[in-house]
Design an enzyme around this catalytic site. Structure first.
Site, PDB file in Angstrom:
ATOM      1  N   TYR A   1       0.875  -1.172   0.000  1.00  0.00           N
ATOM      2  CA  TYR A   1       0.000   0.000   0.000  1.00  0.00           C
ATOM      3  C   TYR A   1       0.915   1.226   0.000  1.00  0.00           C
ATOM      4  CZ  TYR A   1      -4.190  -2.759   0.876  1.00  0.00           C
ATOM      5  OH  TYR A   1      -5.231  -3.640   0.758  1.00  0.00           O
TER       6      TYR A   1
ATOM      7  N   HIS B   1     -17.710  -1.918   3.317  1.00  0.00           N
ATOM      8  CA  HIS B   1     -16.377  -2.055   3.918  1.00  0.00           C
ATOM      9  C   HIS B   1     -16.406  -2.929   5.161  1.00  0.00           C
ATOM     10  CE1 HIS B   1     -12.315  -0.980   5.140  1.00  0.00           C
ATOM     11  NE2 HIS B   1     -12.776  -0.708   6.343  1.00  0.00           N
TER      12      HIS B   1
END
Length: 621
Positions: free
Chosen positions: A227, A409
């Protein structure tokens, strides 16, 4: 796999076969045209690489009148065939497959399925229809068609939400379909949303400008998952604008490595933010970057450009808005390529001519709190968060709001997420649902139709978790091994309501700990200094303790968080658990309009917890 359903009997089709010749190491397939029209190459608006090397590329279109998906599969290097298909979570077992294989003399195409041991079987009902094949300089194109619903119990039901696509490449000729050894294949999976909404593109204004938030020539780390965070900033004195569209900017050659991207706006609480360009999990990353969480744009592999409705735009710039933005890119590099450089990101389209409404983002679901927990070893544990009628009554305008997009999510244990709109105790419609949800594939999805929410309505978000691989309880929280249950809904007009979520009443959770403590020989420490997570970790997870926790979450009062953007709460306090809406589930062949939630499939009814409920009600009193 889809559930059996009643439908008209279908006429069996013969398996298509075709002869081939070998040229060098490639299989050349003669053009085949079967029943049905062959779509042109330009008729496939959606495209995704299947494998990290980009040797397999899938394009597709969706026909809602036909209730079918047309696939175009580009095979850049084909030797002796391949498998392509769908399964519940990306496994090669219990999968619905289309197979192209060669025995060294002839090649064959057919609809197949795999059993729980991974053994392949030809399907008696051939629902993958081969439309054609053609050779091109870039490789071999296969065109085939599949209905959303076939009412074949061996077929996967194509529905809204995430679809796990799987592929496998045959390196050697095989005598028959049954001779294919799935475990020996070079294969993998790719997640996509196959059923894209059929939404007309709104007209864009003449004064529209663009801004690219891109990584500055990053060298992609030679590891499977990275990331990457990069800080950008708007010009000084940048006035208020409306974002009306955004799209991905992916560096050529890296299409199979850039998994998803998001642009976050930082809080206006701080005047400045430090510059940063590096891994998001690095110890060198400044802590202040954690205050950049307001989503401006989100893209995942396979997604197209995102358009705002003509009446609304997402505001950024101007007074009360931070100039600082954080780009986050997830690189998926399973082959551990070295030295790849990347300048991918997101292109924002914005206008100074403000639209009638500011768009807003509201959080639905569960509060980030350890009071909501999942026992270890659960294959399907359900938690539900509520945005109650009291909250919407206080916070929404009389004319209501319009939800046009949604981003679901959870963290790693999440398997299903659904949000339904309830009015007067009855389900009105599904806002968004993903029965094959993956925490590794999260994107903002435009809804097929705008959902109107009025004062007094309820929005109920249910998440299903799997903790079979865990040895202790999973509590709610921000950590990746903790859990969340959230639906970020995008709507207009923007209101002061930014968060509408719930959690179990802490007093009833204390009763639960007291009860299981009494029934487990005082094994749980009830000391004031012991945290809620530690109390959950100390519970011996026998059947009784699991059942009582499920009962607690099913009937106990909830603590409502009905928050303004300033974090100040609307005065709603504790509420009784809302009655779950009544639903009806049906199966109709060839239809994707089947309701996506039913009480049975989501575990919302059919439980009789009268005894644990009575015990909880009495404990601690």
């Amino acid at each position: 796999m889809s559930k059996p359903c009643s439908c008209p009997s279908l006429k069996l089709r013969e398996v298509a076969s075709m002869y081939f010749t070998m040229v060098a190491a490639f299989l050349v397939i003669l053009v085949v045209a079967l029943q049905g029209s062959v779509p042109r190459g330009t008729d496939f608006p959606y495209k995704v690489p299947l494998d990290p090397q980009g040797l397999l590329e899938l394009s597709w279109n969706v026909s809602y009148p036909e209730q079918a998906v047309h696939f175009q599969l580009l095979i850049r290097e084909l030797r002796f065939g391949l498998l392509f298909g769908m399964s519940d979570r990306g496994e090669f077992e219990n999968a619905d497959l289309v197979v192209l294989w060669s025995d060294g003399h002839n090649s064959y195409f057919g609809d197949a399925w795999s059993d729980a041991k991974g053994q392949l079987h030809m399907d008696s009902q051939q629902d993958y229809q081969l439309l054609g094949a053609r050779r091109a300089p870039e490789g071999l194109y296969l065109l085939f068609r599949r209905a959303f619903s076939t009412c074949d119990p061996k077929d996967y039901l194509i529905e809204d939400g995430t679809v796990h696509l799987i592929y496998g490449i045959l390196e050697k000729p095989v005598r028959s379909l049954q001779a294919i050894n799935i475990s020996a294949l070079h294969g993998g999976l790719q997640r996509v949303q196959l059923l894209k909404p059929n939404i007309s593109i709104p007209q864009l204004p003449s004064d529209m400008k663009t801004m690219e938030i891109t990584a500055p020539d990053v060298v992609i780390p030679s590891q499977e998952t990275t990331y990457w965070c990069y800080m950008a900033e708007l010009p000084e004195g940048f006035p208020k604008h409306h974002i009306i569209m955004y799209e991905p900017v992916v560096t050529a050659g890296n299409e199979a490595l850039v998994h998803h991207m998001e642009v976050f706006q930082c809080t206006a609480e701080f005047d400045t933010f430090p510059h940063y360009n590096g891994p998001c999990d690095s110890k060198m990353k400044p802590d202040r970057l954690n205050y950049c969480r307001h989503v401006l744009a989100a893209w995942a592999m396979g997604a197209q450009a995102f358009y705002y409705p003509e009446e609304a735009g997402l505001a950024f710039g101007g007074p009360g808005s931070s100039r600082y933005l954080r780009l986050e890119i997830h690189y998926h590099n399973p082959l551990v390529f070295k030295g790849r450089r990347d300048s991918s990101g997101i292109r924002l389209y914005y206008t100074a001519t403000l639209r009638p409404y500011d768009a807003g983002i509201m959080e639905l679901g569960l509060v980030y709190s350890p009071v909501m927990a999942i026992p270890p070893g659960e294959d399907s544990f359900i938690l539900t968060g509520y945005c109650t009628d009291k909250c919407t009554q206080l916070a929404l305008p009389a004319a209501g709001i319009r939800i046009f997009a949604s981003q679901l999510h959870t963290h790693l244990a999440g398997r299903k997420v659904v949000t339904v709109l309830s009015r007067d105790g009855r389900e009105q419609q599904v806002v968004n649902a993903d029965t094959h949800y993956s925490p590794h594939f999260q994107e903002i999805r435009m809804l097929k139709e705008v959902v109107a929410v009025f004062p007094g309505d309820e929005l109920i978000t249910t998440c299903t978790y799997n903790t079979e691989d865990r040895s202790r309880a999973t509590v709610g929280g921000f950590g990746i091994l903790e859990e969340m249950c959230v639906n970020y809904v995008h709507y207009y007009p923007q209101t002061q309501l930014e968060l509408c979520k719930s959690a179990v009443d802490p007093g009833y959770l204390h009763r639960y700990f007291s009860l299981v403590n009494r029934f487990n020989d005082e094994e749980i420490c009830m000391c004031p200094q012991v945290s809620v997570p530690q109390q959950f970790y100390s519970i011996p997870w026998n059947t009784f303790n699991r059942d009582v926790l499920k009962s607690l979450y099913s009937f106990a009062p909830i603590s409502m968080h009905c928050n303004k953007s300033s974090a100040v709460r609307f005065p709603v306090g504790t509420a009784s658990l809302p009655k779950l809406p009544n639903t009806i589930s049906t199966c109709k062949a060839g239809s994707a309009t089947t309701p996506l939630i039913s009480e049975r499939s989501w575990g919302l009814s059919g439980r009789d917890w009268s005894r644990p409920e009575a015990m909880l009600a009495q404990s601690g009193s």
